[in-house]
Design a protein around this motif. Structure first.
Motif, mmCIF file in Angstrom:
data_model
loop_
_atom_site.group_PDB
_atom_site.id
_atom_site.type_symbol
_atom_site.label_atom_id
_atom_site.label_comp_id
_atom_site.label_asym_id
_atom_site.label_seq_id
_atom_site.Cartn_x
_atom_site.Cartn_y
_atom_site.Cartn_z
ATOM 1 N N SER A 1 68.375 11.744 79.927
ATOM 2 C CA SER A 1 68.171 12.305 78.585
ATOM 3 C C SER A 1 67.881 13.801 78.627
ATOM 4 O O SER A 1 68.296 14.545 77.749
ATOM 5 N N LEU A 2 67.220 14.247 79.676
ATOM 6 C CA LEU A 2 66.871 15.664 79.785
ATOM 7 C C LEU A 2 68.057 16.524 80.216
ATOM 8 O O LEU A 2 68.228 17.644 79.738
ATOM 9 N N LEU A 3 68.898 16.001 81.097
ATOM 10 C CA LEU A 3 69.914 16.838 81.736
ATOM 11 C C LEU A 3 71.359 16.500 81.373
ATOM 12 O O LEU A 3 72.285 17.086 81.939
ATOM 13 N N HIS A 4 71.571 15.589 80.422
ATOM 14 C CA HIS A 4 72.945 15.170 80.136
ATOM 15 C C HIS A 4 73.831 16.302 79.625
ATOM 16 O O HIS A 4 75.052 16.241 79.743
ATOM 17 N N ARG A 5 73.247 17.337 79.086
ATOM 18 C CA ARG A 5 74.036 18.468 78.582
ATOM 19 C C ARG A 5 73.975 19.680 79.511
ATOM 20 O O ARG A 5 74.321 20.783 79.098
ATOM 21 N N THR A 6 73.543 19.471 80.725
ATOM 22 C CA THR A 6 73.432 20.568 81.685
ATOM 23 C C THR A 6 74.549 20.419 82.711
ATOM 24 O O THR A 6 74.438 19.635 83.648
ATOM 25 N N PRO A 7 75.643 21.171 82.540
ATOM 26 C CA PRO A 7 76.841 20.933 83.358
ATOM 27 C C PRO A 7 76.716 21.314 84.833
ATOM 28 O O PRO A 7 77.491 20.841 85.647
ATOM 29 N N ASP A 8 75.758 22.156 85.197
ATOM 30 C CA ASP A 8 75.682 22.601 86.585
ATOM 31 C C ASP A 8 74.690 21.782 87.425
ATOM 32 O O ASP A 8 74.265 22.217 88.488
ATOM 33 N N VAL A 9 74.361 20.581 86.958
ATOM 34 C CA VAL A 9 73.442 19.708 87.690
ATOM 35 C C VAL A 9 74.232 18.577 88.342
ATOM 36 O O VAL A 9 75.045 17.918 87.698
ATOM 37 N N ALA A 10 73.972 18.369 89.636
ATOM 38 C CA ALA A 10 74.536 17.234 90.363
ATOM 39 C C ALA A 10 73.365 16.348 90.803
ATOM 40 O O ALA A 10 72.329 16.855 91.240
ATOM 41 N N ILE A 11 73.536 15.049 90.675
ATOM 42 C CA ILE A 11 72.461 14.111 90.995
ATOM 43 C C ILE A 11 72.902 13.173 92.106
ATOM 44 O O ILE A 11 74.006 12.625 92.071
ATOM 45 N N THR A 12 72.028 13.002 93.084
ATOM 46 C CA THR A 12 72.201 11.973 94.097
ATOM 47 C C THR A 12 71.181 10.886 93.798
ATOM 48 O O THR A 12 69.969 11.148 93.792
ATOM 49 N N ILE A 13 71.665 9.689 93.505
ATOM 50 C CA ILE A 13 70.770 8.543 93.311
ATOM 51 C C ILE A 13 70.616 7.896 94.679
ATOM 52 O O ILE A 13 71.605 7.539 95.326
ATOM 53 N N GLY B 1 74.660 9.821 78.461
ATOM 54 C CA GLY B 1 75.619 10.890 78.233
ATOM 55 C C GLY B 1 75.846 11.782 79.440
ATOM 56 O O GLY B 1 76.584 12.760 79.361
ATOM 57 N N PHE B 2 75.234 11.463 80.556
ATOM 58 C CA PHE B 2 75.406 12.264 81.774
ATOM 59 C C PHE B 2 76.783 11.970 82.370
ATOM 60 O O PHE B 2 77.200 10.812 82.460
ATOM 61 N N ASP B 3 77.482 13.004 82.785
ATOM 62 C CA ASP B 3 78.817 12.864 83.383
ATOM 63 C C ASP B 3 78.676 12.281 84.785
ATOM 64 O O ASP B 3 78.192 12.956 85.696
ATOM 65 N N ILE B 4 79.102 11.045 84.975
ATOM 66 C CA ILE B 4 78.906 10.384 86.273
ATOM 67 C C ILE B 4 79.826 10.934 87.361
ATOM 68 O O ILE B 4 79.678 10.571 88.521
ATOM 69 N N GLN B 5 80.713 11.842 87.011
ATOM 70 C CA GLN B 5 81.491 12.545 88.041
ATOM 71 C C GLN B 5 80.579 13.452 88.871
ATOM 72 O O GLN B 5 80.940 13.853 89.975
ATOM 73 N N ARG B 6 79.414 13.751 88.337
ATOM 74 C CA ARG B 6 78.448 14.610 89.039
ATOM 75 C C ARG B 6 77.344 13.790 89.711
ATOM 76 O O ARG B 6 76.291 14.309 90.048
ATOM 77 N N VAL B 7 77.590 12.498 89.895
ATOM 78 C CA VAL B 7 76.601 11.592 90.487
ATOM 79 C C VAL B 7 77.124 11.048 91.811
ATOM 80 O O VAL B 7 78.271 10.612 91.899
ATOM 81 N N THR B 8 76.258 11.068 92.815
ATOM 82 C CA THR B 8 76.557 10.480 94.121
ATOM 83 C C THR B 8 75.559 9.362 94.359
ATOM 84 O O THR B 8 74.365 9.514 94.058
#
Length: 159
Positions: free
Chosen positions: A22-34, A94-101
């Motif tokens: 919810s905090l970062l879904h509109r922040t395009p330069d963030v990549a997340i590793t779960i 709404g987070f772009d899962i293309q930026r998720v590993t």
């Protein structure tokens, strides 16, 4: 910005995933590793009994390595739902899962495993489990270990 989101099957981890999404879904330069740490490998798979014969020793080493890989594969398959559920929660926010590993760890020391995986990330996000006064007093728990040992990271703790 690279964020390591360390999760387990707890409600506090689920809240952390929802918060990050919810905090970062509109922040395009963030990549997340779960990142999810599997339960420790059984003692019987840590070493074999050894042998006087180099040929037998090599064969035992090879079999042990195969057994370890099989165990890790089975654990990943059985715990895959944890990572997939977290990824779906990010997607639903709404987070772009293309930026998720999605990644697994498998060490006895969960906090150390998280900190090793965090290399290359700027931020570590964890959920805090409820804990007793005794644990809180003596600094027990994975989150407290991360807070104590992490250097050079921003750490978000979601309760």
């Amino acid at each position: 910005m690279r964020i390591l989101l360390a999760i387990d099957e707890s409600e506090s981890s689920h809240r952390a995933v929802k918060y990050v999404g919810s905090l970062l879904h509109r922040t395009p330069d963030v990549a997340i590793t779960i990142f999810h740490v599997l339960k420790p490998m059984p003692r019987g798979l840590l070493e074999h009994g050894g042998s006087e014969s180099p040929a037998v020793e090599a064969q035992m080493d090879q079999q042990l390595h195969k057994d370890q890989e099989d165990w890790i594969r089975k654990q990943r398959e059985s715990q895959c739902h944890v990572l997939q559920s977290a990824c779906q929660t990010l997607k639903d926010s709404g987070f772009d899962i293309q930026r998720v590993t999605l990644k697994f760890g498998h060490e006895d020391d969960i906090a150390r495993n998280i900190l090793e995986e965090a290399r290359g990330h700027e931020t570590i996000v964890v959920g805090r489990h409820g804990m007793s006064r005794i644990k809180r007093l003596f600094g027990g728990g994975v989150t407290d270990q991360i807070l104590r040992d992490a250097k050079g990271f921003a750490i978000w703790i979601v309760e």
